[in-house]
Design a protein around this motif. Sequence first.
Motif, mmCIF file in Angstrom:
data_model
loop_
_atom_site.group_PDB
_atom_site.id
_atom_site.type_symbol
_atom_site.label_atom_id
_atom_site.label_comp_id
_atom_site.label_asym_id
_atom_site.label_seq_id
_atom_site.Cartn_x
_atom_site.Cartn_y
_atom_site.Cartn_z
ATOM 1 N N PRO A 70 10.538 -10.280 -6.058
ATOM 2 C CA PRO A 70 9.177 -10.304 -6.598
ATOM 3 C C PRO A 70 9.148 -11.066 -7.915
ATOM 4 C CG PRO A 70 10.158 -8.140 -6.941
ATOM 5 C CD PRO A 70 11.137 -8.942 -6.132
ATOM 6 N N VAL A 71 8.199 -12.002 -8.036
ATOM 7 C CA VAL A 71 8.066 -12.800 -9.263
ATOM 8 C C VAL A 71 6.710 -12.598 -9.926
ATOM 9 C CG1 VAL A 71 9.769 -14.507 -8.514
ATOM 10 C CG2 VAL A 71 7.341 -14.877 -8.011
ATOM 11 N N PRO B 27 1.764 8.401 -6.700
ATOM 12 C CA PRO B 27 1.060 9.184 -5.669
ATOM 13 C C PRO B 27 -0.417 9.426 -5.978
ATOM 14 C CG PRO B 27 3.232 10.098 -6.025
ATOM 15 C CD PRO B 27 3.016 9.064 -7.116
ATOM 16 N N ALA B 28 -0.743 9.774 -7.222
ATOM 17 C CA ALA B 28 -2.149 9.993 -7.574
ATOM 18 C C ALA B 28 -2.928 8.691 -7.500
ATOM 19 C CB ALA B 28 -2.254 10.603 -8.969
ATOM 20 N N MET B 29 -2.312 7.590 -7.956
ATOM 21 C CA MET B 29 -2.994 6.301 -7.917
ATOM 22 C C MET B 29 -3.252 5.879 -6.466
ATOM 23 S SD MET B 29 -0.860 4.528 -11.037
ATOM 24 C CE MET B 29 -1.617 2.908 -10.941
ATOM 25 N N ILE B 30 -2.247 6.008 -5.627
ATOM 26 C CA ILE B 30 -2.406 5.654 -4.211
ATOM 27 C C ILE B 30 -3.478 6.530 -3.572
ATOM 28 C CG2 ILE B 30 -1.236 5.658 -1.965
ATOM 29 C CD1 ILE B 30 1.358 4.861 -3.570
ATOM 30 N N GLY B 31 -3.516 7.802 -3.973
ATOM 31 C CA GLY B 31 -4.561 8.707 -3.482
ATOM 32 C C GLY B 31 -5.952 8.273 -3.892
ATOM 33 N N ASN B 32 -6.046 7.465 -4.948
ATOM 34 C CA ASN B 32 -7.323 6.909 -5.405
ATOM 35 C C ASN B 32 -7.489 5.463 -4.952
ATOM 36 O OD1 ASN B 32 -8.489 9.137 -6.772
ATOM 37 N ND2 ASN B 32 -7.046 8.851 -8.437
ATOM 38 N N HIS B 33 -6.816 5.107 -3.873
ATOM 39 C CA HIS B 33 -6.955 3.794 -3.217
ATOM 40 C C HIS B 33 -6.348 2.635 -4.008
ATOM 41 C CE1 HIS B 33 -9.412 6.019 -0.447
ATOM 42 N NE2 HIS B 33 -10.181 6.396 -1.449
ATOM 43 N N TYR B 34 -5.368 2.935 -4.847
ATOM 44 C CA TYR B 34 -4.649 1.892 -5.577
ATOM 45 C C TYR B 34 -3.720 1.150 -4.623
ATOM 46 C CZ TYR B 34 -1.320 -0.139 -8.955
ATOM 47 O OH TYR B 34 -0.527 -0.984 -9.684
ATOM 48 N N LYS B 35 -3.678 -0.165 -4.783
ATOM 49 C CA LYS B 35 -2.749 -1.009 -4.038
ATOM 50 C C LYS B 35 -2.195 -2.049 -5.003
ATOM 51 C CE LYS B 35 -5.007 -0.543 0.425
ATOM 52 N NZ LYS B 35 -5.588 -1.268 1.569
ATOM 53 N N GLN B 36 -1.243 -2.812 -4.530
ATOM 54 C CA GLN B 36 -0.714 -3.934 -5.297
ATOM 55 C C GLN B 36 -0.654 -5.157 -4.399
ATOM 56 O OE1 GLN B 36 3.184 -2.756 -6.724
ATOM 57 N NE2 GLN B 36 2.328 -1.575 -8.418
ATOM 58 N N SER C 192 0.797 -1.220 0.000
ATOM 59 C CA SER C 192 0.000 0.000 0.000
ATOM 60 C C SER C 192 0.834 1.277 0.000
ATOM 61 C CB SER C 192 -0.945 0.004 1.208
ATOM 62 O OG SER C 192 -0.199 -0.061 2.413
ATOM 63 N N THR C 193 2.161 1.165 0.142
ATOM 64 C CA THR C 193 2.984 2.374 0.204
ATOM 65 C C THR C 193 3.735 2.607 -1.105
ATOM 66 O OG1 THR C 193 5.012 1.312 1.013
ATOM 67 C CG2 THR C 193 3.355 1.970 2.679
ATOM 68 N N PHE C 194 4.106 3.843 -1.304
ATOM 69 C CA PHE C 194 4.878 4.225 -2.483
ATOM 70 C C PHE C 194 6.139 3.386 -2.604
ATOM 71 C CE2 PHE C 194 8.336 6.541 -4.413
ATOM 72 C CZ PHE C 194 7.791 6.995 -5.600
ATOM 73 N N ASP C 195 6.911 3.289 -1.535
ATOM 74 C CA ASP C 195 8.188 2.567 -1.588
ATOM 75 C C ASP C 195 8.003 1.098 -1.938
ATOM 76 O OD1 ASP C 195 9.646 4.855 -1.031
ATOM 77 O OD2 ASP C 195 9.754 4.464 1.120
ATOM 78 N N GLU C 196 6.984 0.454 -1.372
ATOM 79 C CA GLU C 196 6.727 -0.953 -1.683
ATOM 80 C C GLU C 196 6.415 -1.131 -3.167
ATOM 81 O OE1 GLU C 196 4.676 -2.776 2.329
ATOM 82 O OE2 GLU C 196 3.472 -1.423 1.069
ATOM 83 N N MET C 197 5.585 -0.235 -3.697
ATOM 84 C CA MET C 197 5.177 -0.354 -5.100
ATOM 85 C C MET C 197 6.282 0.085 -6.051
ATOM 86 S SD MET C 197 1.205 0.744 -5.058
ATOM 87 C CE MET C 197 0.581 1.089 -3.427
ATOM 88 N N ALA C 198 7.036 1.101 -5.685
ATOM 89 C CA ALA C 198 8.141 1.561 -6.531
ATOM 90 C C ALA C 198 9.169 0.444 -6.719
ATOM 91 C CB ALA C 198 8.792 2.797 -5.924
ATOM 92 N N ALA C 199 9.325 -0.402 -5.722
ATOM 93 C CA ALA C 199 10.289 -1.507 -5.795
ATOM 94 C C ALA C 199 9.912 -2.533 -6.859
ATOM 95 C CB ALA C 199 10.412 -2.174 -4.427
#
Length: 148
Positions: free
Chosen positions: A63-64, A44-53, A15-22
């Motif tokens: 990550p695979v 940042p805009a996607m996370i602001g719209n409740h985006y997660k991975q 759910s965080t920028f750093d986790e997703m940027a990785a």
Amino acid sequence: MNTNLESAFTIKELSTFDEMAANFELIRLLNPKMSREYYESLLPAMIGNHYKQVAVYNDQGAPVGVSGFWINTKLYSGKYIEMDNVIVAAAFRSKGIGKILCRWMERKAKQESCKCIMLDAYVSNKDAHRFYYREGFSIIGFHIQKDL
């Protein structure tokens, strides 16, 4: 409940920028022209719209597989979860990682009281179409876009 296949991997909701940027190198497999800077500028805009991975990691912590997701509501579907950019590293394709991601999405959708799972797949990606058909998805319409 994890299946035997799932127990061989670590699955984590991000759910965080750093986790997703990785996950940029995986994201780039489906979006080869995308730069890291552009990807990171969108997050940042996607996370602001409740985006997660959700990511699947091998036993060495790499990550695979990854899929973004959003939970939202539309008139025609009710509450839904949308899988976004479902990607599996080339060396792990046909090894059940896509199935792990789909099962995780099904559990998450049920936890969130969603009525369906939806996604977009590129028209040219016939392998993805076959995979999603096997997973119980069906085509109900066209995603239509006009570039500006």
